[in-house]
Motif scaffolding. Structure first.
Motif, PDB file in Angstrom:
ATOM      1  N   VAL A 132      28.189  12.429 -15.381  1.00 37.25           N
ATOM      2  CA  VAL A 132      28.042  11.348 -16.368  1.00 37.25           C
ATOM      3  C   VAL A 132      26.728  10.594 -16.177  1.00 37.25           C
ATOM      4  O   VAL A 132      26.567   9.474 -16.691  1.00 37.25           O
ATOM      5  N   ASN A 133      25.810  11.207 -15.436  1.00 42.60           N
ATOM      6  CA  ASN A 133      24.473  10.639 -15.230  1.00 42.60           C
ATOM      7  C   ASN A 133      24.525   9.284 -14.518  1.00 42.60           C
ATOM      8  O   ASN A 133      23.822   8.341 -14.884  1.00 42.60           O
ATOM      9  N   LEU A 134      25.350   9.203 -13.481  1.00 43.74           N
ATOM     10  CA  LEU A 134      25.445   7.993 -12.671  1.00 43.74           C
ATOM     11  C   LEU A 134      25.208   8.300 -11.193  1.00 43.74           C
ATOM     12  O   LEU A 134      25.726   7.611 -10.320  1.00 43.74           O
ATOM     13  N   GLY A 135      24.431   9.325 -10.918  1.00 38.29           N
ATOM     14  CA  GLY A 135      24.114   9.652  -9.537  1.00 38.29           C
ATOM     15  C   GLY A 135      22.991   8.768  -8.998  1.00 38.29           C
ATOM     16  O   GLY A 135      22.474   7.889  -9.696  1.00 38.29           O
ATOM     17  N   GLY A 136      22.628   8.989  -7.746  1.00 40.86           N
ATOM     18  CA  GLY A 136      21.513   8.251  -7.150  1.00 40.86           C
ATOM     19  C   GLY A 136      21.779   6.766  -7.028  1.00 40.86           C
ATOM     20  O   GLY A 136      22.855   6.326  -6.616  1.00 40.86           O
ATOM     21  N   ASP A 137      20.778   5.962  -7.422  1.00 39.95           N
ATOM     22  CA  ASP A 137      20.881   4.505  -7.303  1.00 39.95           C
ATOM     23  C   ASP A 137      22.018   3.945  -8.152  1.00 39.95           C
ATOM     24  O   ASP A 137      22.654   2.951  -7.770  1.00 39.95           O
ATOM     25  N   ALA A 138      22.285   4.572  -9.299  1.00 32.60           N
ATOM     26  CA  ALA A 138      23.344   4.065 -10.186  1.00 32.60           C
ATOM     27  C   ALA A 138      24.702   4.114  -9.499  1.00 32.60           C
ATOM     28  O   ALA A 138      25.548   3.243  -9.726  1.00 32.60           O
ATOM     29  N   ALA A 139      24.927   5.099  -8.656  1.00 31.30           N
ATOM     30  CA  ALA A 139      26.216   5.235  -7.978  1.00 31.30           C
ATOM     31  C   ALA A 139      26.491   4.071  -7.042  1.00 31.30           C
ATOM     32  O   ALA A 139      27.647   3.724  -6.770  1.00 31.30           O
ATOM     33  N   ARG A 140      25.419   3.448  -6.542  1.00 28.80           N
ATOM     34  CA  ARG A 140      25.572   2.328  -5.598  1.00 28.80           C
ATOM     35  C   ARG A 140      25.645   0.969  -6.291  1.00 28.80           C
ATOM     36  O   ARG A 140      25.909  -0.048  -5.646  1.00 28.80           O
ATOM     37  N   ARG A 141      25.435   0.937  -7.584  1.00 28.44           N
ATOM     38  CA  ARG A 141      25.433  -0.341  -8.301  1.00 28.44           C
ATOM     39  C   ARG A 141      26.855  -0.857  -8.477  1.00 28.44           C
ATOM     40  O   ARG A 141      27.777  -0.105  -8.805  1.00 28.44           O
ATOM     41  N   LYS A 142      27.034  -2.157  -8.244  1.00 28.99           N
ATOM     42  CA  LYS A 142      28.352  -2.755  -8.448  1.00 28.99           C
ATOM     43  C   LYS A 142      28.709  -2.723  -9.936  1.00 28.99           C
ATOM     44  O   LYS A 142      27.848  -2.866 -10.808  1.00 28.99           O
ATOM     45  N   PHE A 143      29.984  -2.564 -10.211  1.00 29.05           N
ATOM     46  CA  PHE A 143      30.433  -2.409 -11.588  1.00 29.05           C
ATOM     47  C   PHE A 143      30.041  -3.600 -12.456  1.00 29.05           C
ATOM     48  O   PHE A 143      29.631  -3.438 -13.597  1.00 29.05           O
ATOM     49  N   ARG A 144      30.116  -4.810 -11.885  1.00 28.62           N
ATOM     50  CA  ARG A 144      29.806  -5.997 -12.672  1.00 28.62           C
ATOM     51  C   ARG A 144      28.335  -6.044 -13.069  1.00 28.62           C
ATOM     52  O   ARG A 144      27.968  -6.752 -14.022  1.00 28.62           O
ATOM     53  N   ALA A 145      27.490  -5.289 -12.377  1.00 28.72           N
ATOM     54  CA  ALA A 145      26.061  -5.264 -12.691  1.00 28.72           C
ATOM     55  C   ALA A 145      25.680  -4.094 -13.588  1.00 28.72           C
ATOM     56  O   ALA A 145      24.506  -3.929 -13.919  1.00 28.72           O
ATOM     57  N   CYS A 146      26.643  -3.311 -13.984  1.00 28.98           N
ATOM     58  CA  CYS A 146      26.372  -2.135 -14.815  1.00 28.98           C
ATOM     59  C   CYS A 146      26.197  -2.528 -16.274  1.00 28.98           C
ATOM     60  O   CYS A 146      26.814  -3.494 -16.754  1.00 28.98           O
TER      61      CYS A 146
END
Length: 317
Positions: A132-146
């Protein structure tokens, strides 16, 4: 387009089959006697305006609410015990995705593995994040910041835990910007590629259904108005034809059995199913009439949708 409502697809074993499915909330009937088969493989669209009963129908198919009347079969399983077994093979995203806001995308999926009983481990989580194209840095982002798009894609990833054969997605592009809409559409098509899984997509957007879905069902006030291939629903589309001799063109097209809806300075509007415009050109060429312009006169699915809902408006409640 015929007046009848086709509800099954010959030669295809349905992933979902419902008969007379009804849901009432007090005096309000949200879904009213819906009967249809949803074939295995591909993307099935559920089209209708807000309040048409789409979410209620999907909630019953997902096992979140029980029907008031009617029956439902999933993957050939019916009855409470059979459906409970079949629901383990269903992933659903109804309305907005809900996650732990203080956890990262990766940790949210890890927690949901336990909730859903998936034993895919870290490899499954990483594969889904990449899908779903959420690898790398995106995987570490908190949900509230997405962003809204990231949240929707994470919601779709959650429905894929355990590799279900049926995905149920309710308005998955709501609130997304144009880039996010395209990303989610491409993702949905990839999830059903090759018929490896069935995706049911509810939407009120004609363009979305036309671009993504193979089959479509139309709901209005809880009732099923149409069910069949998207291409078949486009049968009431039309083309605008400009020729070197419109008088001869009218005669030639009428002799060939074409329905000429109107004639104006812009040319002739001819009823034609999407993808069959070439037959107009062929018949005019056979009559010695040459075309200077041939283009769609109306959006194909839009024309079919307006015809179906227009017929329903004329029928007594």
């Amino acid at each position: 387009m015929t007046d009848a409502v086709p509800t099954s697809f010959e030669g295809v074993t349905p992933a979902v089959s419902v008969s007379g499915l009804t849901k009432r909330f007090g005096r309000v009937t949200a879904v009213d006697g819906v009967s249809l088969d949803i074939p295995s493989g591909g993307v099935f669209g559920l089209l209708g305006p807000n309040g048409s009963g789409k979410t209620t129908l999907l909630s019953m198919l997902s096992g979140f609410i029980n029907p008031t009347d009617g029956s439902m079969t999933l993957f050939g399983h019916d009855g409470p015990a059979g459906q409970a077994q079949a629901l383990h093979n269903v992933g659903a995203l109804i309305e907005r995705p809900i996650f732990w806001p203080y956890l990262s995308c990766r940790d949210n999926l890890k927690c949901l593995q336990g909730v859903y009983g998936s034993d895919g481990g870290d490899a499954e989580v990483e594969d889904l994040l990449d899908a779903v194209n959420l690898g790398g840095d995106a995987a570490r982002r908190k949900f509230r910041a997405c962003s809204t798009g990231m949240k929707q894609r994470l919601g779709i990833a959650a429905t894929l835990l355990g590799d279900p054969s049926l995905l149920i997605l309710d308005e998955p592009t709501n609130g997304l910007d144009p880039v996010g809409i395209v990303e989610v559409r491409d993702l949905i098509r990839s999830l059903a590629a090759g018929g490896r899984r069935t995706v049911i997509l509810a939407s009120h957007l004609l363009n979305e259904v036309e671009q993504v879905c193979d089959q479509v069902a139309v709901l209005r006030r809880g009732k099923l108005l149409y069910c069949g291939a998207v291409a078949d629903m486009s049968a009431s589309a039309s083309a605008l034809v400009r020729t070197t001799d419109d008088d001869r063109a009218v005669t030639a097209l009428a002799d060939a059995g074409w329905d000429i809806r109107s004639r104006s300075e812009d040319g002739l509007e001819v009823a034609v199913a999407s993808g069959r415009e070439w037959e107009i050109s062929r018949d005019l060429a056979n009559a010695g009439v040459y075309i200077s312009q041939l283009r769609p006169a109306s959006g194909s699915l839009e024309a079919g949708f307006m015809e179906v809902t227009g017929q329903a408006e004329q029928e007594p409640e």
